[in-house]
Scaffold this motif. Structure first.
Motif, PDB file in Angstrom:
ATOM      1  N   MET A   1      67.840  20.373 -68.874  1.00 63.47           N
ATOM      2  CA  MET A   1      68.488  21.673 -68.948  1.00 63.47           C
ATOM      3  C   MET A   1      68.276  22.464 -67.661  1.00 63.47           C
ATOM      4  O   MET A   1      69.219  23.048 -67.103  1.00 63.47           O
ATOM      5  CB  MET A   1      67.955  22.461 -70.141  1.00 63.47           C
ATOM      6  N   CYS A   2      67.055  22.468 -67.155  1.00 64.53           N
ATOM      7  CA  CYS A   2      66.753  23.182 -65.910  1.00 64.53           C
ATOM      8  C   CYS A   2      67.520  22.577 -64.742  1.00 64.53           C
ATOM      9  O   CYS A   2      68.128  23.291 -63.938  1.00 64.53           O
ATOM     10  CB  CYS A   2      65.254  23.142 -65.643  1.00 64.53           C
ATOM     11  N   SER A   3      67.511  21.257 -64.653  1.00 69.78           N
ATOM     12  CA  SER A   3      68.226  20.596 -63.568  1.00 69.78           C
ATOM     13  C   SER A   3      69.723  20.858 -63.660  1.00 69.78           C
ATOM     14  O   SER A   3      70.393  21.055 -62.637  1.00 69.78           O
ATOM     15  CB  SER A   3      67.947  19.092 -63.611  1.00 69.78           C
ATOM     16  N   GLY A   4      70.256  20.873 -64.875  1.00 67.98           N
ATOM     17  CA  GLY A   4      71.685  21.144 -65.038  1.00 67.98           C
ATOM     18  C   GLY A   4      72.070  22.546 -64.610  1.00 67.98           C
ATOM     19  O   GLY A   4      73.101  22.750 -63.955  1.00 67.98           O
ATOM     20  N   LEU A   5      71.251  23.540 -64.961  1.00 64.21           N
ATOM     21  CA  LEU A   5      71.559  24.912 -64.565  1.00 64.21           C
ATOM     22  C   LEU A   5      71.449  25.105 -63.050  1.00 64.21           C
ATOM     23  O   LEU A   5      72.261  25.811 -62.441  1.00 64.21           O
ATOM     24  CB  LEU A   5      70.623  25.883 -65.291  1.00 64.21           C
ATOM     25  N   VAL A   6      70.451  24.462 -62.445  1.00 62.92           N
ATOM     26  CA  VAL A   6      70.324  24.555 -60.984  1.00 62.92           C
ATOM     27  C   VAL A   6      71.515  23.884 -60.305  1.00 62.92           C
ATOM     28  O   VAL A   6      72.064  24.395 -59.323  1.00 62.92           O
ATOM     29  CB  VAL A   6      68.997  23.927 -60.526  1.00 62.92           C
ATOM     30  N   THR A   7      71.929  22.725 -60.830  1.00 60.69           N
ATOM     31  CA  THR A   7      73.100  22.047 -60.275  1.00 60.69           C
ATOM     32  C   THR A   7      74.342  22.908 -60.403  1.00 60.69           C
ATOM     33  O   THR A   7      75.161  22.996 -59.468  1.00 60.69           O
ATOM     34  CB  THR A   7      73.316  20.707 -61.003  1.00 60.69           C
ATOM     35  N   LEU A   8      74.510  23.575 -61.550  1.00 60.44           N
ATOM     36  CA  LEU A   8      75.652  24.467 -61.732  1.00 60.44           C
ATOM     37  C   LEU A   8      75.622  25.614 -60.737  1.00 60.44           C
ATOM     38  O   LEU A   8      76.660  25.997 -60.158  1.00 60.44           O
ATOM     39  CB  LEU A   8      75.657  25.003 -63.167  1.00 60.44           C
ATOM     40  N   LEU A   9      74.437  26.167 -60.496  1.00 62.29           N
ATOM     41  CA  LEU A   9      74.303  27.252 -59.525  1.00 62.29           C
ATOM     42  C   LEU A   9      74.700  26.784 -58.128  1.00 62.29           C
ATOM     43  O   LEU A   9      75.399  27.500 -57.391  1.00 62.29           O
ATOM     44  CB  LEU A   9      72.858  27.773 -59.530  1.00 62.29           C
ATOM     45  N   PHE A  10      74.291  25.592 -57.749  1.00 61.59           N
ATOM     46  CA  PHE A  10      74.638  25.083 -56.423  1.00 61.59           C
ATOM     47  C   PHE A  10      76.118  24.745 -56.319  1.00 61.59           C
ATOM     48  O   PHE A  10      76.707  24.848 -55.243  1.00 61.59           O
ATOM     49  CB  PHE A  10      73.775  23.866 -56.094  1.00 61.59           C
TER      50      PHE A  10
END
Length: 339
Positions: free
Chosen positions: A314-323
């Motif tokens: 979940m954390c990695s997905g949100l960071v990827t979305l932000l980038f």
């Protein structure tokens, strides 16, 4: 590439010559076959070696690993039939080999030979059992954590962005707010837990405040830095053309500061996840942090590891979305921070 490559000269198409594959091709095929063999070994160990404990869904895990191993080996041998897919497979093959070996060693050390103490180190199919049998509670926890994280992050990012812009554009605002930021900002947000749970009417709202406070400080500092670093020539040119103060802020300062803003958002998002877990452990009645605490209390370590894996994704997905959003908005610039 396939093991045999056909080369038909233009002069005589009937004359077909066989060309042996190169060493690089053979090495890629061997690596793919080795990766497939590692997963097939994991499947065989899971299916045919008796367990030292009582765990379910071992046959399903063995079947999935066997299909993956066979597909990897076959794709390595017949890679020439789909060059684009073979190129993607080549990039992932070392990782697939390492994961196959890791899962085989993990399975042997836990379920088969009991080298690691139980229940602290569950086998792979124990985690699969959690995802299959307890998916409803896990999904409810993910939804609750996502709502709490997004609300707190959005509130903190908005407040930090506004404060950073005001600090960079108005010296009078900075005179009063900058000392307060230097006093409060470096403090860990967790230190505010007793005050937050007393000042706010519910643990939900207190958690949102703590997550927002964690996010606001790096966003405010980086936004302020971005606005302050804008070349003064931009302002001079805009004033020469008759730009107003609002135009200078919204059309010059903010667009030029966006790269710094996204760095602050990235830092705030990573820090907010730590606060999210602690806040959910302290008082929130739903979420991945609450699920972790519940699993530890019942010594359900398989559930705990499953929650950690979900939280990481979940954390990695949100960071990827932000980038992805950053790359879309700042496509004209080369990014300083990569993910």
């Amino acid at each position: 590439m396939s093991l045999l490559t056909f080369d038909a000269p233009r002069a005589d198409k009937a004359d077909v010559r066989y060309r042996l594959p190169s060493r690089a091709t053979l090495a890629r095929v061997a690596l793919a076959v080795a990766a497939g063999g590692a997963w097939l070994a994991f499947a065989g160990l899971t299916a045919y070696w008796p367990d030292q404990g009582d765990w379910g869904h071992g046959s399903e895990l063995a079947a999935a690993a066997g299909i993956l191993g066979g597909a990897l080996a076959l794709a390595g041998v017949l890679g020439g039939l789909w060059p684009r897919g073979a190129a993607r497979l080549r990039r992932s093959t070392p990782w697939l080999l390492a994961l196959g070996l890791f899962f085989t060693l993990w399975q042997a050390a836990t379920a088969k030979f009991a080298w690691l103490p139980q229940p602290f180190f569950p086998p792979p199919h124990a985690l699969l059992e959690v995802f299959v049998d307890d998916w409803a509670k896990l999904w409810t926890s993910v939804v609750a954590s996502t709502q709490l994280e997004l609300l707190g992050f959005a509130a903190g990012a908005g407040a930090g962005f506004i404060i950073g812009v005001l600090l960079g554009c108005f010296s009078a605002f900075g005179y009063w707010v900058h000392p307060v930021m230097r006093l409060i900002g470096p403090l860990p947000s967790i230190a505010w837990l007793p005050i937050a749970f007393f000042a706010f009417p519910s643990s939900w709202s207190a958690s949102i405040f703590l997550i927002g406070l964690t996010t606001a400080f790096p966003v405010a500092v980086l936004t302020w830095s971005g606005v302050a670093s804008v070349n003064s020539a931009y302002y001079d040119v805009a004033r020469t053309l008759g730009a107003s103060r609002a135009f200078l802020v919204f059309k010059v300062a903010i667009p030029a500061a966006l790269p710094h803003v996204f760095v602050g958002l990235f830092m705030g998002l990573g820090a907010s996840f730590a606060v999210l877990v602690v806040a959910e452990m302290m008082g929130v009645k739903a979420g991945l942090g609450f699920y972790l605490q519940w699993s530890q209390g019942w010594a359900a370590y398989a559930n705990m590891y499953a929650a950690l894996l979900v939280m990481s994704l979940m954390c990695s997905g949100l960071v990827t979305l932000l980038f992805r959003v950053r790359d879309r908005l700042l496509s004209y610039q080369k990014a300083d921070v990569q993910w």
